[in-house]
Design a protein around this motif. Structure first.
Motif, PDB file in Angstrom:
ATOM      1  N   VAL A  55      -9.584  12.914  16.302  1.00 35.22           N
ATOM      2  CA  VAL A  55      -9.707  11.903  16.814  1.00 35.22           C
ATOM      3  C   VAL A  55      -9.654  11.759  18.409  1.00 35.22           C
ATOM      4  O   VAL A  55     -11.054  11.394  18.868  1.00 35.22           O
ATOM      5  N   VAL A  56      -8.889  12.951  19.248  1.00 31.62           N
ATOM      6  CA  VAL A  56      -8.936  13.277  20.689  1.00 31.62           C
ATOM      7  C   VAL A  56     -10.094  14.233  20.336  1.00 31.62           C
ATOM      8  O   VAL A  56     -10.854  13.824  21.829  1.00 31.62           O
ATOM      9  N   LEU A  57      -9.947  15.307  19.731  1.00 34.20           N
ATOM     10  CA  LEU A  57     -11.287  15.733  19.677  1.00 34.20           C
ATOM     11  C   LEU A  57     -12.616  15.545  19.650  1.00 34.20           C
ATOM     12  O   LEU A  57     -12.679  15.902  20.630  1.00 34.20           O
ATOM     13  N   GLY A  58     -12.616  15.198  18.703  1.00 35.58           N
ATOM     14  CA  GLY A  58     -13.795  14.211  18.672  1.00 35.58           C
ATOM     15  C   GLY A  58     -14.736  13.807  20.111  1.00 35.58           C
ATOM     16  O   GLY A  58     -15.533  13.262  20.402  1.00 35.58           O
ATOM     17  N   THR A  59     -13.475  12.845  20.321  1.00 37.14           N
ATOM     18  CA  THR A  59     -13.986  11.526  21.721  1.00 37.14           C
ATOM     19  C   THR A  59     -13.890  12.789  22.967  1.00 37.14           C
ATOM     20  O   THR A  59     -15.352  12.694  23.457  1.00 37.14           O
ATOM     21  N   VAL A  60     -13.077  13.471  23.057  1.00 40.32           N
ATOM     22  CA  VAL A  60     -13.479  15.182  24.013  1.00 40.32           C
ATOM     23  C   VAL A  60     -14.985  15.290  23.894  1.00 40.32           C
ATOM     24  O   VAL A  60     -15.689  15.119  24.945  1.00 40.32           O
ATOM     25  N   LEU A  61     -15.866  15.737  22.817  1.00 42.37           N
ATOM     26  CA  LEU A  61     -16.888  16.015  23.042  1.00 42.37           C
ATOM     27  C   LEU A  61     -17.981  15.240  22.793  1.00 42.37           C
ATOM     28  O   LEU A  61     -18.876  15.578  22.969  1.00 42.37           O
ATOM     29  N   ILE A  62     -17.500  14.046  22.681  1.00 45.45           N
ATOM     30  CA  ILE A  62     -18.553  12.960  22.806  1.00 45.45           C
ATOM     31  C   ILE A  62     -18.811  12.837  24.492  1.00 45.45           C
ATOM     32  O   ILE A  62     -20.035  12.568  25.266  1.00 45.45           O
ATOM     33  N   ILE A  63     -17.823  12.055  24.830  1.00 45.72           N
ATOM     34  CA  ILE A  63     -17.376  11.734  26.546  1.00 45.72           C
ATOM     35  C   ILE A  63     -18.241  13.231  26.894  1.00 45.72           C
ATOM     36  O   ILE A  63     -19.137  12.760  28.009  1.00 45.72           O
ATOM     37  N   ASN A  64     -18.350  14.813  26.856  1.00 47.19           N
ATOM     38  CA  ASN A  64     -18.864  15.178  28.153  1.00 47.19           C
ATOM     39  C   ASN A  64     -19.879  15.733  26.965  1.00 47.19           C
ATOM     40  O   ASN A  64     -20.295  16.597  27.746  1.00 47.19           O
ATOM     41  N   ALA A  65     -20.497  15.316  26.008  1.00 45.11           N
ATOM     42  CA  ALA A  65     -21.117  15.886  25.504  1.00 45.11           C
ATOM     43  C   ALA A  65     -23.313  15.452  26.827  1.00 45.11           C
ATOM     44  O   ALA A  65     -23.994  16.144  26.404  1.00 45.11           O
ATOM     45  N   ARG A  66     -22.434  15.218  27.895  1.00 49.52           N
ATOM     46  CA  ARG A  66     -23.850  14.722  28.794  1.00 49.52           C
ATOM     47  C   ARG A  66     -23.665  16.364  29.148  1.00 49.52           C
ATOM     48  O   ARG A  66     -25.287  17.004  30.399  1.00 49.52           O
ATOM     49  N   PHE A  67     -22.940  17.114  28.822  1.00 51.01           N
ATOM     50  CA  PHE A  67     -22.741  18.253  29.869  1.00 51.01           C
ATOM     51  C   PHE A  67     -23.834  19.477  29.545  1.00 51.01           C
ATOM     52  O   PHE A  67     -24.433  20.008  29.951  1.00 51.01           O
ATOM     53  N   LEU A  68     -24.141  18.748  27.965  1.00 50.96           N
ATOM     54  CA  LEU A  68     -25.743  19.642  27.323  1.00 50.96           C
ATOM     55  C   LEU A  68     -26.573  19.459  27.834  1.00 50.96           C
ATOM     56  O   LEU A  68     -27.167  20.458  27.932  1.00 50.96           O
TER      57      LEU A  68
END
Lengths: 107, 178
Positions: free
Chosen positions: B15-28
């Motif tokens: 869950v933590v890693l999924g959250t990291v992935l989504i929050i930082n998706a703007r960097f994509l």
């Protein structure tokens, strides 16, 4: 920190780096981006920056409740006008913070 | 920061890693946006850029390159902004971790963060389309702020990009027929 926390921190770091890197990594092959994609990409700064700023201004109520009339809205408005007129980001920061402190004292 | 909160609440690692992935998706988005401007740089330089890429470094660089598309030493320009940002971020993270409790609560320092983004969004709005992108994105961000894992941020940015793109297209089509 426990071992799990360290592992999560390290993998999390790799994930955020990957997100930053993925398009830059293939940049040399994307030199011929279509004008449509380019035009969509041109919208990213305005859209992303507005999305980062707006909730902190308008959702300042208890537990992030919507609050359209609060000192932050006025302070942010003054900061926006300052930036628009002067293009001085430091001045904008000072005006915004000073306005918020003053308004919180008054209200 | 959101990840730290989850870890302290004992959330499971996925869950933590999924959250990291989504929050930082703007960097994509930032990565894609920068890629079109830095296609000529060496892979090593682009890797360095990816490591140093932050919201502010992106905003400063893209503002400059939108105003001067032919600007020559663009990598140096990016590094000149991003490196001090990165170094100060590390330094102040350390200072904050050691001294966080000292700053009086009466100074609303947290408000400096949206103020910085307000300061950066103004030069990013250069025409009707980018104005529509910013305005629609702001509205969605405020309405969708309750979505978990900062999904509201992505929904807002996505809306803003779509609206801005459509406005820009209709505007251009009217221009050609007029």
């Amino acid at each position: 920190m426990t071992a799990t926390a360290w592992i999560v921190a390290i993998i999390g770091g790799l994930i955020t780096f990957g997100e930053r890197f993925v398009f830059l990594a293939i940049a040399h092959r994307t030199a011929t981006v279509s004008p449509h994609v380019r035009e969509a990409l041109r919208m990213i700064p305005a859209a992303a920056l507005a999305a980062l700023a707006a909730p902190a201004v308008f959702r300042a109520g208890t537990d992030g409740a919507l609050d359209l009339v609060n000192p932050r809205v006025l302070a942010a408005g003054l900061a926006l006008v300052t930036m628009w007129r002067t293009r001085q980001i430091l001045l904008t920061l000072l005006v915004g913070l000073a306005a918020l402190v003053a308004l919180q004292q008054l209200l | 920061m959101a990840a730290l909160e989850l870890i302290s609440n004992g959330a499971n690692a996925a869950v933590v890693l999924g959250t990291v992935l989504i929050i930082n998706a703007r960097f994509l988005l930032y990565s894609a946006s920068m890629a079109t401007r830095f296609a000529d740089e060496s892979p090593a330089r682009r890797t360095g850029m990816a490591y140093l890429l932050t919201d502010q470094a992106y905003a400063v660089t893209i503002t400059k390159l939108d105003r001067e598309p032919e600007y020559g030493s663009r990598w140096t320009y990016f590094a000149g902004g991003a490196l001090p940002l990165w170094a100060m971020w590390q330094l102040y993270t350390l200072i904050g971790a050691l001294a966080g409790a000292i700053i009086p609560e009466s100074i609303p320092l947290a408000f400096a963060i949206p103020l910085v983004f307000i300061g950066l969004v103004v030069p990013a709005v250069t025409d009707r389309a980018t104005f529509a992108a910013a305005a629609s994105s702001a509205v969605v961000a405020v309405v969708a702020a309750d979505l978990p894992a900062n999904l509201g941020l992505l929904a807002a940015a996505g809306t803003g990009i779509a609206v801005g793109y459509l406005i820009s297209r209709t505007h251009r089509m009217q221009g050609t027929t007029a």
